[in-house]
Motif scaffolding. Sequence first.
Motif, mmCIF file in Angstrom:
data_model
loop_
_atom_site.group_PDB
_atom_site.id
_atom_site.type_symbol
_atom_site.label_atom_id
_atom_site.label_comp_id
_atom_site.label_asym_id
_atom_site.label_seq_id
_atom_site.Cartn_x
_atom_site.Cartn_y
_atom_site.Cartn_z
ATOM 1 N N ARG A 162 10.056 8.767 76.599
ATOM 2 C CA ARG A 162 8.806 9.203 77.226
ATOM 3 C C ARG A 162 7.760 8.090 77.153
ATOM 4 N N SER A 163 7.695 7.403 76.035
ATOM 5 C CA SER A 163 6.739 6.296 75.894
ATOM 6 C C SER A 163 7.227 5.029 76.580
ATOM 7 N N GLY A 164 8.545 4.912 76.771
ATOM 8 C CA GLY A 164 9.111 3.826 77.553
ATOM 9 C C GLY A 164 8.838 2.438 76.997
ATOM 10 N N VAL A 165 8.717 1.496 77.913
ATOM 11 C CA VAL A 165 8.539 0.089 77.530
ATOM 12 C C VAL A 165 7.249 -0.102 76.752
ATOM 13 N N ARG A 166 6.205 0.573 77.179
ATOM 14 C CA ARG A 166 4.928 0.428 76.473
ATOM 15 C C ARG A 166 5.034 0.954 75.046
ATOM 16 N N GLY A 167 5.802 2.020 74.870
ATOM 17 C CA GLY A 167 6.010 2.536 73.530
ATOM 18 C C GLY A 167 6.766 1.554 72.659
ATOM 19 N N VAL A 168 7.769 0.875 73.235
ATOM 20 C CA VAL A 168 8.497 -0.154 72.492
ATOM 21 C C VAL A 168 7.549 -1.263 72.061
ATOM 22 N N LEU A 169 6.711 -1.722 72.972
ATOM 23 C CA LEU A 169 5.766 -2.795 72.638
ATOM 24 C C LEU A 169 4.814 -2.363 71.529
ATOM 25 N N ARG A 170 4.246 -1.173 71.650
ATOM 26 C CA ARG A 170 3.321 -0.710 70.604
ATOM 27 C C ARG A 170 4.034 -0.554 69.270
ATOM 28 N N HIS A 171 5.264 -0.074 69.320
ATOM 29 C CA HIS A 171 6.023 0.161 68.095
ATOM 30 C C HIS A 171 6.364 -1.151 67.395
ATOM 31 N N LEU A 172 6.785 -2.154 68.155
ATOM 32 C CA LEU A 172 7.160 -3.438 67.573
ATOM 33 C C LEU A 172 5.941 -4.294 67.253
ATOM 34 N N GLY A 173 4.896 -4.164 68.045
ATOM 35 C CA GLY A 173 3.683 -4.948 67.809
ATOM 36 C C GLY A 173 3.721 -6.345 68.372
ATOM 37 N N ALA A 174 4.893 -6.854 68.727
ATOM 38 C CA ALA A 174 5.025 -8.194 69.301
ATOM 39 C C ALA A 174 6.390 -8.299 69.966
ATOM 40 N N VAL A 175 6.411 -8.797 71.190
ATOM 41 C CA VAL A 175 7.660 -9.068 71.904
ATOM 42 C C VAL A 175 7.646 -10.545 72.286
ATOM 43 N N GLN A 176 8.590 -11.281 71.753
ATOM 44 C CA GLN A 176 8.586 -12.731 71.939
ATOM 45 C C GLN A 176 8.998 -13.122 73.363
ATOM 46 N N LEU A 177 8.329 -14.134 73.880
ATOM 47 C CA LEU A 177 8.645 -14.709 75.178
ATOM 48 C C LEU A 177 9.467 -15.975 74.994
ATOM 49 N N ASP A 178 10.314 -16.265 75.971
ATOM 50 C CA ASP A 178 11.046 -17.524 75.956
ATOM 51 C C ASP A 178 11.454 -17.879 77.379
ATOM 52 N N THR A 179 11.591 -19.172 77.627
ATOM 53 C CA THR A 179 11.892 -19.647 78.977
ATOM 54 C C THR A 179 13.332 -19.371 79.389
ATOM 55 N N ILE A 180 14.248 -19.231 78.427
ATOM 56 C CA ILE A 180 15.669 -19.092 78.767
ATOM 57 C C ILE A 180 15.917 -17.762 79.470
ATOM 58 N N SER A 181 16.657 -17.819 80.559
ATOM 59 C CA SER A 181 17.042 -16.614 81.277
ATOM 60 C C SER A 181 18.516 -16.708 81.635
ATOM 61 N N VAL A 182 19.326 -15.876 81.003
ATOM 62 C CA VAL A 182 20.763 -15.848 81.278
ATOM 63 C C VAL A 182 21.073 -14.508 81.951
ATOM 64 N N LEU A 183 21.160 -13.448 81.165
ATOM 65 C CA LEU A 183 21.214 -12.117 81.768
ATOM 66 C C LEU A 183 19.847 -11.746 82.326
ATOM 67 N N ALA A 184 18.833 -11.999 81.514
ATOM 68 C CA ALA A 184 17.442 -11.736 81.863
ATOM 69 C C ALA A 184 16.620 -12.485 80.819
ATOM 70 N N ARG A 185 15.318 -12.516 81.005
ATOM 71 C CA ARG A 185 14.484 -13.157 79.989
ATOM 72 C C ARG A 185 14.382 -12.258 78.763
ATOM 73 N N SER A 186 14.072 -12.883 77.637
ATOM 74 C CA SER A 186 14.112 -12.162 76.367
ATOM 75 C C SER A 186 13.184 -10.959 76.347
ATOM 76 N N HIS A 187 11.998 -11.073 76.944
ATOM 77 C CA HIS A 187 11.054 -9.949 76.893
ATOM 78 C C HIS A 187 11.548 -8.760 77.713
ATOM 79 N N GLU A 188 12.518 -8.985 78.601
ATOM 80 C CA GLU A 188 13.175 -7.883 79.303
ATOM 81 C C GLU A 188 14.301 -7.295 78.451
ATOM 82 N N LEU A 189 15.000 -8.168 77.719
ATOM 83 C CA LEU A 189 16.119 -7.729 76.898
ATOM 84 C C LEU A 189 15.682 -6.843 75.738
ATOM 85 N N ILE A 190 14.453 -7.036 75.254
ATOM 86 C CA ILE A 190 13.979 -6.275 74.084
ATOM 87 C C ILE A 190 13.929 -4.775 74.387
#
Length: 387
Positions: A33-61
């Motif tokens: 129900r909280s979705g992606v925003r809930g994941v972000l609030r719960h973790l407090g930080a989602v790391q970014l990185d330039t590498i994209s293989v399947l997808a970028r890291s902030h999508e994989l989280i």
Amino acid sequence: MTSLPSPAIDLSADEARRIALRAQGFLGAPDRRSGVRGVLRHLGAVQLDTISVLARSHELIPYARLGAVGRDTVEAAYWTETHAFEYWSHAACILPIEEWPHFAFRRRAYRTRPHWHHDLPSGAYDQVIKQLRAEGPLTATELGGAKNKGEWWDWSESKIAVERALMYGEVVCTERRSWKRVYDLAERAVPDALLHDDLDDAECLRRLVRLAGEALGVGTRADIADYHRLKGEQFDAVVADSGLVPVTVRGWDKSAWADPKALETTPRGRHRTTLLSPFDSLIWERARTERIFGFTHRLEAYVPKPKRIHGYFAMPLLAGGRLLGRVDPAREGSTLVARQVSLDSPKAVAPMAQALREAATWVGCDAVRVERVDRPELTADLVRALT
């Protein structure tokens, strides 16, 4: 429901592992129900990185925790309605907008720090602020160009100026557009209720230590401090007032602290089976990953190819609350290619096949091809499990 030992002074290594998994969103029913925003609030930080293989890291989280949430949905969840901002935390991270006040200590520190080798002519900084006020939000290219004609680090005056303003907190990165930062004035991008730097350094640190402890569930001094890249002495100065409680974990050779709410009930529920980004906060700290999972993982993207053991962007396999192997993926058209698969035992075959099939579907692939398995005798079983 059975409670953990009270006052939760002593934990087994297995209890600590399960607490960590639940705190990071991998044990128990996902909060869809909280979705992606809930994941972000719960973790407090989602790391970014330039590498994209399947997808970028902030999508994989969020994918690793929620399953096949749409990739456009992920981006929109982060970057619309002033929900998040980008700043330096564990590294360059997407952070919930509610955490803006907590980084006042870092913004103040940047304002008093020497400017390294990036000098600015008089008026360049003010010109960028003036342009953003009149035209923003803008990328560095739209501000006048990100680079000069030299090497990649040879930033233009406008890029130096806007990055300095970002560090100071006068400017905010409000989204990534084609991987370029989009800048806006903080006074416009941050809600009025949060746009202040009136928390002193000690209060900023106390809150960040508490939030990191909650996100990890249980951790050592180094684990918790590293979550937002605090110094050990900063952790020491505030941990007694953070609300975290000291615990001992059998098999850990260092003192630890835990979120008291994480100790109230025994972690139960369904385990996620998924592939993890190397930049996932469950595993981004190597010493913690080895201590909790007995699993040594190193990102080999920057290792010379002949010296790589597991591959360019090897993604660990999480299944049943354990790390059971890893795969170095690639994409060729509509085929997900498992360039190198490492399996700890035959028991890892089925979950690896499941994780590969799900990942392929998520990124729009309709087939999986296995190129190499570190245990050749398991290749046929893996291929069969994928069909």
